[in-house]
Design an enzyme around this catalytic site. Structure first.
Site, PDB file in Angstrom:
ATOM      1  N   SER A  21      27.761  27.970   0.456  1.00  0.00           N
ATOM      2  CA  SER A  21      28.700  28.906   1.258  1.00  0.00           C
ATOM      3  C   SER A  21      28.875  29.937   0.690  1.00  0.00           C
ATOM      4  O   SER A  21      29.576  30.109  -0.456  1.00  0.00           O
ATOM      5  CB  SER A  21      30.139  28.034   1.555  1.00  0.00           C
ATOM      6  N   LYS A  45      28.938  30.830   5.552  1.00  0.00           N
ATOM      7  CA  LYS A  45      29.985  31.572   4.847  1.00  0.00           C
ATOM      8  C   LYS A  45      31.276  30.858   5.370  1.00  0.00           C
ATOM      9  O   LYS A  45      31.462  30.612   6.741  1.00  0.00           O
ATOM     10  CB  LYS A  45      30.053  33.120   5.356  1.00  0.00           C
ATOM     11  N   ASN A  69      32.518  36.728  -8.644  1.00  0.00           N
ATOM     12  CA  ASN A  69      32.846  37.416  -7.262  1.00  0.00           C
ATOM     13  C   ASN A  69      34.357  37.307  -6.802  1.00  0.00           C
ATOM     14  O   ASN A  69      35.134  36.056  -7.468  1.00  0.00           O
ATOM     15  CB  ASN A  69      32.059  36.812  -6.219  1.00  0.00           C
ATOM     16  N   GLY A  72      37.149  37.090  -1.369  1.00  0.00           N
ATOM     17  CA  GLY A  72      38.400  36.894  -0.786  1.00  0.00           C
ATOM     18  C   GLY A  72      38.264  36.356   0.708  1.00  0.00           C
ATOM     19  O   GLY A  72      38.947  36.442   1.478  1.00  0.00           O
ATOM     20  N   CYS A 129      38.571  27.693  -3.122  1.00  0.00           N
ATOM     21  CA  CYS A 129      38.253  29.025  -3.385  1.00  0.00           C
ATOM     22  C   CYS A 129      39.344  29.441  -4.292  1.00  0.00           C
ATOM     23  O   CYS A 129      40.337  29.577  -3.989  1.00  0.00           O
ATOM     24  CB  CYS A 129      38.099  29.964  -1.967  1.00  0.00           C
ATOM     25  N   LYS A 164      34.890  20.232  -0.540  1.00  0.00           N
ATOM     26  CA  LYS A 164      34.440  21.152  -1.495  1.00  0.00           C
ATOM     27  C   LYS A 164      35.308  21.057  -2.657  1.00  0.00           C
ATOM     28  O   LYS A 164      36.392  21.541  -2.376  1.00  0.00           O
ATOM     29  CB  LYS A 164      33.879  22.441  -1.108  1.00  0.00           C
ATOM     30  N   ILE A 190      29.869  22.137  -7.555  1.00  0.00           N
ATOM     31  CA  ILE A 190      31.233  22.682  -7.786  1.00  0.00           C
ATOM     32  C   ILE A 190      31.253  24.236  -7.098  1.00  0.00           C
ATOM     33  O   ILE A 190      30.232  24.786  -6.946  1.00  0.00           O
ATOM     34  CB  ILE A 190      31.358  22.863  -9.315  1.00  0.00           C
ATOM     35  N   THR A 192      33.039  27.978  -7.834  1.00  0.00           N
ATOM     36  CA  THR A 192      32.999  28.846  -8.663  1.00  0.00           C
ATOM     37  C   THR A 192      34.116  28.658  -9.900  1.00  0.00           C
ATOM     38  O   THR A 192      35.189  27.811  -9.458  1.00  0.00           O
ATOM     39  CB  THR A 192      33.023  30.278  -8.284  1.00  0.00           C
ATOM     40  N   GLY A 242      25.625  24.848  -8.257  1.00  0.00           N
ATOM     41  CA  GLY A 242      26.178  25.398  -9.393  1.00  0.00           C
ATOM     42  C   GLY A 242      24.933  26.052 -10.501  1.00  0.00           C
ATOM     43  O   GLY A 242      24.610  25.200 -11.116  1.00  0.00           O
TER      44      GLY A 242
END
Lengths: 301, 260
Positions: A21, A45, A69, A72, A129, A164, A190, A192, A242
């Site tokens: 994603s 996304k 990254n 946001g 996130c 996730k 995973i 990030t 990952g």
């Protein structure tokens, strides 16, 4: 005859290769490079109940063997997504997994309910996130919070859900167990790893958001270890990601216990990565005389 | 039909044309589809540096199938590129972005304004704005280490500004316009953000359009990652949030459309 099919929560995928994603849009941009019909699934996304504008720039920075990254979760909101992105993806013979993000439980639920009558195969719930202030990772770093939100979404979702998971926790197996106990149909990991880069010439943060999520080959060993831990802690299927860059990496994740695998940052480096992995997996199966790809799942000794 | 692709191309030639500024010709099939103001993403051989470097197209030689890029060494990626010699294999992705709207120049007096490493795309543009009533190139440099000025002068008068005053007007491109009393009906510009802001203000005062080429840290280059956005006045068509993607919606914008 090579059988590359895998099944997750009753959904069959022609092969285990998916897109992570946020690295593949809704497939449109990469359809110029990749025949989406060849992928196991497109994971979109993250989409929220309303449009999100995301963070200030700079949003991306390169690091050794990886990138940071802090986008946001800029997204157009679920209404535009349903009108534009789902019909686009329906043109292809691939599974659709919609990544759902939110700032509150009701945000997530609103999106999940709007997707209930949509032709999508699964929902991936982004509770991990690191780049949004509220929601997102707040739900993904405490097992109790994760249990509650999973239970709430599971009750409202019509499609199977995939929670996730964030690697930014002390014990990812405990998080996976919480998601499973609350009824999650699968887990993906995973997301990030939170990182930071400083511009020593300007003496400023390299990202406007100060911190960002580290992805790319630099994080692969961490991801393989966590996939292994989680696969051994829960009975629900695991989708591993990952730093996957090629078929060898994909197979490593499957041996560690992943049923499906996703390509993330490497899409940016080589837009053909996903397709090359599909072909590379078939070559590996021929080389080792593997009839069913599922034989590899968790087969590390 | 223009199609984005990644290919392994070959360096045809490379030379240094000013301190830290390199001029590379690349044999590539992408030359046929290149338009002024587009860019290519160039990959390093060093696999620890994952992301491609977006570099503007300086000019295209469609007869021989070659693209010219002129770039400044700014880090380890471009430092690696600067070491390439003839025959070196080079991975590139392109052609990217929309380029400059050429039709806006038709019958008009045109300024092509480039600052520093924003000068290179002005060469392809100078070759392409054939329908303009007149074309003036205004090029801003740090000092007497000029580059591309001679190439540009084949297509239009070149007015030079240098920060240290060693050549042409002392100061920036705006100082050159004032000193030489130049006038235009439309502006095309590429250069550092402070220069683009001044040009935006100048164009607004004069009531003329200005098309400016922007840059930002990028990852994918194809509109998927949403890394390289710019704030826009209107709602963008992709995310509906007034954040347009420089790589795919730009890199060229009408100055009044973006919040820079």
């Amino acid at each position: 005859m090579l059988n590359t099919e895998i099944t997750i929560a009753g959904v069959t995928f022609k092969n285990p290769v998916m897109t992570a994603s946020g690295t593949f849009g809704s497939g449109m941009e990469y359809s110029e490079f990749v025949d989406l019909n060849c992928l196991g699934a497109v994971v979109t996304k993250g989409v929220a109940n309303v449009p999100w504008e995301g963070n200030p720039t700079p949003r991306v920075q390169e690091t050794y063997g990886g990138m940071l990254n802090a986008i946001g979760l800029q997204n157009p909101g679920i209404d535009v997504f349903i009108e534009r992105d789902i019909p686009f993806l329906r043109q292809y013979d691939t599974r659709i997994i919609v990544n759902v993000c939110g700032r509150s439980v009701s945000d997530y639920v609103e999106v999940v309910e709007k997707l209930s009558d949509q032709p999508v195969d699964m929902l991936e719930i982004n509770v991990s996130c690191p780049n949004v202030q509220h929601g997102g990772i707040a739900f993904g770093q405490d097992p109790g919070c994760l249990f509650d939100i999973t239970k709430e979404i599971r009750a409202k979702a019509k499609q199977p859900i995939i929670m996730k998971l964030s690697p930014n926790v002390t014990d990812i197996a405990e998080m996976a167990r919480a998601a499973e106990a609350a009824g999650s149909d699968a887990v993906s990991l995973i997301n990030t790893i939170t990182g930071m880069k400083i511009d020593i010439h300007r003496r400023t943060f390299a990202l406007a958001n100060r911190t960002g999520g580290l992805s790319g080959p630099a994080i692969k060993p961490v991801a393989v270890r966590m996939v292994y831990q989680v696969a051994n802690a829960v009975k629900i299927p695991v989708i591993g990601m990952g730093g996957i860059a090629n078929a060898e990496d994909a197979i490593e994740f499957m041996l560690a216990g992943a049923t499906g695998i996703a390509v993330g940052a490497m899409n940016f480096v080589n837009p053909y990565t996903t397709i090359e992995i599909v072909k590379g997996i078939e070559a590996y199966m021929r080389q080792y005389d593997i009839g069913n790809l599922t034989e590899l799942i968790g087969a590390v000794r | 039909m223009e199609q984005k692709k990644k290919e392994t191309a070959r360096v045809y030639s490379q030379r240094q044309i000013a301190p830290g500024i390199y001029d590379m010709w690349i044999d590539t099939t992408l030359a046929q589809q290149a338009r002024p103001g587009q860019f290519i993403s160039v990959y390093t051989q060093d696999k620890s540096a994952l992301l491609p470097r977006p570099i503007s197209i300086c000019e295209a030689d469609t007869t021989n199938g070659r693209l010219r890029i002129v770039y400044r060494v700014a880090g380890k990626g471009t430092e690696e590129f600067s070491s390439y010699r003839e025959g070196q294999r080079i991975d590139i992705l392109g052609t990217l972005g929309n380029g400059f709207p050429l039709e806006a120049a038709s019958g008009k007096r045109v300024f092509l304004m480039g600052g520093g490493i924003g000068i290179p795309p002005m060469l392809a543009l100078a070759q392409a704005v054939t329908g303009a009533a007149s074309v003036d190139v205004i090029a801003g440099y740090r000092d007497r280490a000029l580059f591309l000025a001679e190439d540009l002068s084949k297509y239009a008068p070149v007015h030079i500004a240098t920060e240290d005053g060693s050549v042409g007007t002392k100061g920036n491109v705006m100082n050159a316009i004032e000193a030489e009393k130049l006038e235009a009906d439309v502006i095309y510009a590429c250069g550092p953000m402070p220069m683009l802001r001044v040009i935006r203000d100048y164009a607004a005062k004069k009531g003329i359009p200005a098309y400016i080429s922007l840059e930002e840290r990028m990852a994918c280059g194809v509109g998927a990652c949403l890394g390289c956005v710019v704030k826009t006045r209107a709602v963008d068509h992709h995310s509906h949030v007034k954040n347009a993607r420089i790589c795919t919606d730009g890199p060229v914008y009408a100055a009044e459309d973006v919040d820079i």
